[in-house]
Design an enzyme around this catalytic site. Structure first.
Site, PDB file in Angstrom:
ATOM      1  N   SER A  20      -5.869  25.372 -33.329  1.00  0.00           N
ATOM      2  CA  SER A  20      -7.161  25.198 -33.987  1.00  0.00           C
ATOM      3  C   SER A  20      -8.046  24.448 -32.995  1.00  0.00           C
ATOM      4  CB  SER A  20      -7.000  24.434 -35.304  1.00  0.00           C
ATOM      5  OG  SER A  20      -6.286  23.238 -35.101  1.00  0.00           O
ATOM      6  N   GLU A  22     -11.634  22.025 -32.317  1.00  0.00           N
ATOM      7  CA  GLU A  22     -12.638  21.128 -32.912  1.00  0.00           C
ATOM      8  C   GLU A  22     -13.909  21.136 -32.071  1.00  0.00           C
ATOM      9  OE1 GLU A  22     -11.220  17.406 -34.534  1.00  0.00           O
ATOM     10  OE2 GLU A  22     -12.846  16.367 -33.513  1.00  0.00           O
ATOM     11  N   HIS A  82     -15.680  18.543 -41.306  1.00  0.00           N
ATOM     12  CA  HIS A  82     -15.290  17.131 -41.401  1.00  0.00           C
ATOM     13  C   HIS A  82     -16.277  16.428 -42.348  1.00  0.00           C
ATOM     14  CE1 HIS A  82     -12.819  16.731 -37.464  1.00  0.00           C
ATOM     15  NE2 HIS A  82     -12.917  18.004 -37.793  1.00  0.00           N
ATOM     16  N   ARG A 112     -12.186   8.554 -43.707  1.00  0.00           N
ATOM     17  CA  ARG A 112     -12.948   7.393 -44.161  1.00  0.00           C
ATOM     18  C   ARG A 112     -14.193   7.254 -43.314  1.00  0.00           C
ATOM     19  NH1 ARG A 112     -11.217   1.484 -42.515  1.00  0.00           N
ATOM     20  NH2 ARG A 112     -12.222   2.305 -40.643  1.00  0.00           N
ATOM     21  N   GLY A 113     -14.013   7.406 -41.993  1.00  0.00           N
ATOM     22  CA  GLY A 113     -15.126   7.187 -41.068  1.00  0.00           C
ATOM     23  C   GLY A 113     -15.077   5.789 -40.496  1.00  0.00           C
ATOM     24  N   ASP A 114     -15.794   5.597 -39.413  1.00  0.00           N
ATOM     25  CA  ASP A 114     -15.812   4.284 -38.777  1.00  0.00           C
ATOM     26  C   ASP A 114     -16.816   3.381 -39.482  1.00  0.00           C
ATOM     27  OD1 ASP A 114     -13.857   4.562 -36.812  1.00  0.00           O
ATOM     28  OD2 ASP A 114     -15.207   5.804 -35.611  1.00  0.00           O
ATOM     29  N   ALA A 124     -16.814  -1.628 -44.739  1.00  0.00           N
ATOM     30  CA  ALA A 124     -17.219  -1.978 -46.106  1.00  0.00           C
ATOM     31  C   ALA A 124     -17.691  -0.694 -46.770  1.00  0.00           C
ATOM     32  CB  ALA A 124     -18.346  -3.005 -46.070  1.00  0.00           C
ATOM     33  N   TYR A 153      -2.206   8.789 -37.156  1.00  0.00           N
ATOM     34  CA  TYR A 153      -2.332   7.967 -35.946  1.00  0.00           C
ATOM     35  C   TYR A 153      -0.969   7.644 -35.331  1.00  0.00           C
ATOM     36  CZ  TYR A 153      -7.148   7.648 -37.333  1.00  0.00           C
ATOM     37  OH  TYR A 153      -8.440   7.994 -37.653  1.00  0.00           O
ATOM     38  N   ASP A 166       0.288   1.859 -42.212  1.00  0.00           N
ATOM     39  CA  ASP A 166      -0.302   3.116 -41.758  1.00  0.00           C
ATOM     40  C   ASP A 166       0.339   4.297 -42.486  1.00  0.00           C
ATOM     41  OD1 ASP A 166      -0.993   5.246 -39.466  1.00  0.00           O
ATOM     42  OD2 ASP A 166      -2.188   3.440 -39.220  1.00  0.00           O
ATOM     43  N   PHE A 224     -13.144   5.750 -24.589  1.00  0.00           N
ATOM     44  CA  PHE A 224     -13.050   6.146 -25.995  1.00  0.00           C
ATOM     45  C   PHE A 224     -11.666   5.799 -26.546  1.00  0.00           C
ATOM     46  CE2 PHE A 224     -12.696   9.467 -29.379  1.00  0.00           C
ATOM     47  CZ  PHE A 224     -13.670   8.907 -30.203  1.00  0.00           C
ATOM     48  N   HIS A 274      -3.990  21.203 -32.170  1.00  0.00           N
ATOM     49  CA  HIS A 274      -5.430  21.110 -32.457  1.00  0.00           C
ATOM     50  C   HIS A 274      -6.093  20.589 -31.182  1.00  0.00           C
ATOM     51  CE1 HIS A 274      -8.987  20.547 -35.007  1.00  0.00           C
ATOM     52  NE2 HIS A 274      -9.172  19.375 -34.403  1.00  0.00           N
TER      53      HIS A 274
HETATM   54  P1  FAD Z   1      -7.716   6.262 -42.906  1.00  0.00           P
HETATM   55  O1  FAD Z   1      -6.582   7.152 -43.099  1.00  0.00           O
HETATM   56  O2  FAD Z   1      -8.675   6.137 -43.998  1.00  0.00           O
HETATM   57  O3  FAD Z   1      -7.200   4.852 -42.482  1.00  0.00           O
HETATM   58  C1  FAD Z   1      -8.085   3.833 -42.070  1.00  0.00           C
HETATM   59  C2  FAD Z   1      -7.667   2.489 -42.564  1.00  0.00           C
HETATM   60  O4  FAD Z   1      -8.077   2.367 -43.909  1.00  0.00           O
HETATM   61  C3  FAD Z   1      -6.186   2.252 -42.651  1.00  0.00           C
HETATM   62  O5  FAD Z   1      -5.616   1.900 -41.453  1.00  0.00           O
HETATM   63  C4  FAD Z   1      -6.155   1.134 -43.622  1.00  0.00           C
HETATM   64  O6  FAD Z   1      -6.344  -0.076 -42.956  1.00  0.00           O
HETATM   65  C5  FAD Z   1      -7.339   1.358 -44.518  1.00  0.00           C
HETATM   66  N1  FAD Z   1      -6.889   1.623 -45.923  1.00  0.00           N
HETATM   67  C6  FAD Z   1      -6.411   0.693 -46.745  1.00  0.00           C
HETATM   68  N2  FAD Z   1      -6.078   1.190 -47.931  1.00  0.00           N
HETATM   69  C7  FAD Z   1      -6.311   2.490 -47.898  1.00  0.00           C
HETATM   70  C8  FAD Z   1      -6.127   3.546 -48.835  1.00  0.00           C
HETATM   71  N3  FAD Z   1      -5.631   3.373 -50.069  1.00  0.00           N
HETATM   72  N4  FAD Z   1      -6.466   4.793 -48.448  1.00  0.00           N
HETATM   73  C9  FAD Z   1      -6.952   5.008 -47.242  1.00  0.00           C
HETATM   74  N5  FAD Z   1      -7.153   4.034 -46.310  1.00  0.00           N
HETATM   75  C10 FAD Z   1      -6.830   2.777 -46.632  1.00  0.00           C
HETATM   76  N6  FAD Z   1     -14.889   9.997 -37.586  1.00  0.00           N
HETATM   77  C11 FAD Z   1     -16.123  10.448 -37.913  1.00  0.00           C
HETATM   78  O7  FAD Z   1     -17.040   9.641 -38.139  1.00  0.00           O
HETATM   79  N7  FAD Z   1     -16.398  11.790 -38.001  1.00  0.00           N
HETATM   80  C12 FAD Z   1     -15.440  12.736 -37.794  1.00  0.00           C
HETATM   81  O8  FAD Z   1     -15.721  13.947 -37.887  1.00  0.00           O
HETATM   82  C13 FAD Z   1     -14.123  12.305 -37.447  1.00  0.00           C
HETATM   83  N8  FAD Z   1     -13.117  13.186 -37.252  1.00  0.00           N
HETATM   84  C14 FAD Z   1     -11.849  12.734 -36.982  1.00  0.00           C
HETATM   85  C15 FAD Z   1     -10.805  13.667 -36.850  1.00  0.00           C
HETATM   86  C16 FAD Z   1      -9.506  13.241 -36.576  1.00  0.00           C
HETATM   87  C17 FAD Z   1      -8.399  14.274 -36.460  1.00  0.00           C
HETATM   88  C18 FAD Z   1      -9.238  11.841 -36.417  1.00  0.00           C
HETATM   89  C19 FAD Z   1      -7.843  11.371 -36.074  1.00  0.00           C
HETATM   90  C20 FAD Z   1     -10.268  10.919 -36.557  1.00  0.00           C
HETATM   91  C21 FAD Z   1     -11.573  11.338 -36.851  1.00  0.00           C
HETATM   92  N9  FAD Z   1     -12.615  10.421 -37.030  1.00  0.00           N
HETATM   93  C22 FAD Z   1     -13.882  10.888 -37.355  1.00  0.00           C
HETATM   94  C23 FAD Z   1     -12.401   8.990 -36.838  1.00  0.00           C
HETATM   95  C24 FAD Z   1     -12.112   8.238 -38.158  1.00  0.00           C
HETATM   96  O9  FAD Z   1     -13.230   8.309 -39.008  1.00  0.00           O
HETATM   97  C25 FAD Z   1     -11.802   6.790 -37.823  1.00  0.00           C
HETATM   98  O10 FAD Z   1     -10.613   6.665 -37.113  1.00  0.00           O
HETATM   99  C26 FAD Z   1     -11.859   5.797 -38.984  1.00  0.00           C
HETATM  100  O11 FAD Z   1     -11.827   4.466 -38.474  1.00  0.00           O
HETATM  101  C27 FAD Z   1     -10.719   5.912 -39.981  1.00  0.00           C
HETATM  102  O12 FAD Z   1     -10.855   6.947 -40.860  1.00  0.00           O
HETATM  103  P2  FAD Z   1      -9.535   7.785 -41.238  1.00  0.00           P
HETATM  104  O13 FAD Z   1      -9.820   8.649 -42.404  1.00  0.00           O
HETATM  105  O14 FAD Z   1      -9.054   8.444 -40.005  1.00  0.00           O
HETATM  106  O15 FAD Z   1      -8.477   6.683 -41.532  1.00  0.00           O
END
Ligand code: FAD
Length: 302
Positions: A20, A22, A82, A112-114, A124, A153, A166, A224, A274
């Site tokens: 796939s 991206e 995404h 979740r996003g950064d 937040a 991760y 994690d 990065f 991917h």
């Molecule tokens: P999550 O899985 O949500 O984890 C993040 C942290 O949330 C966890 O470590 C934990 O500390 C905390 N957490 C606590 N409780 C919970 C809970 N119940 N559920 C979930 N999380 C919890 N960013 C963008 O802005 N746009 C994109 O298009 C984008 N694409 C990406 C694609 C891939 C394949 C990857 C690996 C990352 C991508 N990112 C993108 C980056 C991502 O948004 C960041 O790494 C962000 O800091 C975390 O979001 P997440 O969904 O990856 O992490």
């Protein structure tokens, strides 16, 4: 001394590889041309899906949507959009999900996003917004019959206290309806292989697709990587050492490094990849060729 030829999966014609790709949504007309050149070149390789990222802070909402819609309209590719929880209420995010549904999109990469303050600051939730990726997965599944992919991760997310936390988060996302995870990029395959063992030991059985970043620009990738918690081994830095002014050799080294990584993964039984294309096709196309993929005449972009 006699050496026996080892049976390697990467050398077997019967190893079926799935890929796939991206892409990121283009900012300018020139970038748009580059993106569509890349899509047109890679489409005949018949990827399982192609995904389009969502800019930090939701900054590319319209551009992501427009790109995904054009993929639906003009190609036979299966797009995955995404989507993040950042800077939007649930109602706003739900509208985006519904608009994808109306456009015929059936696959969302839920993140979740950064944090708005940038990587390294604490996250937040937006007032009235989805609090985390698990809630977002639930929200998407409530709205429609979407395929939902999430992140994973291999070196743990920088905000996770430890691997246990994690893996708890990944498990929560799967329990909420995620059916596939794509990993953050990594350079030492041991990180990925050990991580998959941990994931399976935790009772998580969805595919964990390795995210592969071909190193188009070592300095940029290293900077990065530092922010995202992916380690950059010294041997990788050594391979690119002294090539700052030598783009041609750098490209060859990048191809060799990526080839070595994917071939080793195939030899370890990995069959799905991917690729973070950075909207450039050549390197990814070459690696796919090496993996045995050939253009199919029926799967062409317009
Ligand atoms: P999550 O899985 O949500 O984890 C993040 C942290 O949330 C966890 O470590 C934990 O500390 C905390 N957490 C606590 N409780 C919970 C809970 N119940 N559920 C979930 N999380 C919890 N960013 C963008 O802005 N746009 C994109 O298009 C984008 N694409 C990406 C694609 C891939 C394949 C990857 C690996 C990352 C991508 N990112 C993108 C980056 C991502 O948004 C960041 O790494 C962000 O800091 C975390 O979001 P997440 O969904 O990856 O992490």
């Amino acid at each position: 001394m006699m050496f026996e030829q080892l049976a390697r999966a990467s050398r077997s014609r019967s190893t079926q590889i799935n890929v796939s790709f991206e892409f990121f949504p283009p900012k300018t007309a020139e970038m748009d041309v580059a993106l569509w050149e890349a899509i047109t070149r890679l489409a005949p390789l018949d990827p399982s899906f192609v995904s389009v990222t969502y800019g930090a802070g939701g900054s590319t909402r319209e551009r992501t949507h427009a790109t995904v819609e054009r993929i639906v309209r003009e190609t036979s590719l299966k797009p995955a959009a995404h989507l993040t929880c950042v800077a939007a209420t649930r109602a706003e995010v739900d509208d985006v999900i519904r608009s994808y549904q109306a456009a015929g999109v059936r696959h969302i990469v839920a993140l979740r996003g950064d944090p708005m303050g940038g990587l390294g600051t604490s996250f937040a939730a937006h007032q009235g917004g989805y609090a985390n990726s698990t809630e977002l997965v639930e929200g998407i599944r409530r709205i429609g019959d979407f395929e939902v992919t999430v992140s994973a991760y291999p070196e743990k997310h920088p905000e996770s206290a430890d691997f246990e936390q994690d893996l708890d988060v990944l498990k929560a996302k799967v329990d909420a309806g995620a059916t596939r995870a794509i990993t953050q990029f990594f350079f030492d395959n041991a990180h990925y292989l050990r991580y998959v063992d941990k994931v399976r030991a935790r009772g998580i059985h969805i595919p964990i697709i390795p995210g592969i970043v071909p190193v188009q620009n070592f300095k940029q990738t290293a900077s990065f990587a530092k922010k995202t918690g992916a380690s950059v081994p010294q041997w990788l830095a050594d391979r690119f050492e002294g090539l700052e002014e030598d783009a041609a050799t750098r490209r060859l080294i990048a191809a060799v490094v990526a080839a070595e990584q994917v071939i080793d993964l195939v030899d370890h039984g990995v069959t799905d990849f991917h690729f973070y294309t950075m909207n450039k096709a050549d390197l990814v196309y070459a690696i796919c060729h090496l993996l045995g993929l050939r253009p199919s005449l029926s799967e062409r972009a317009a």
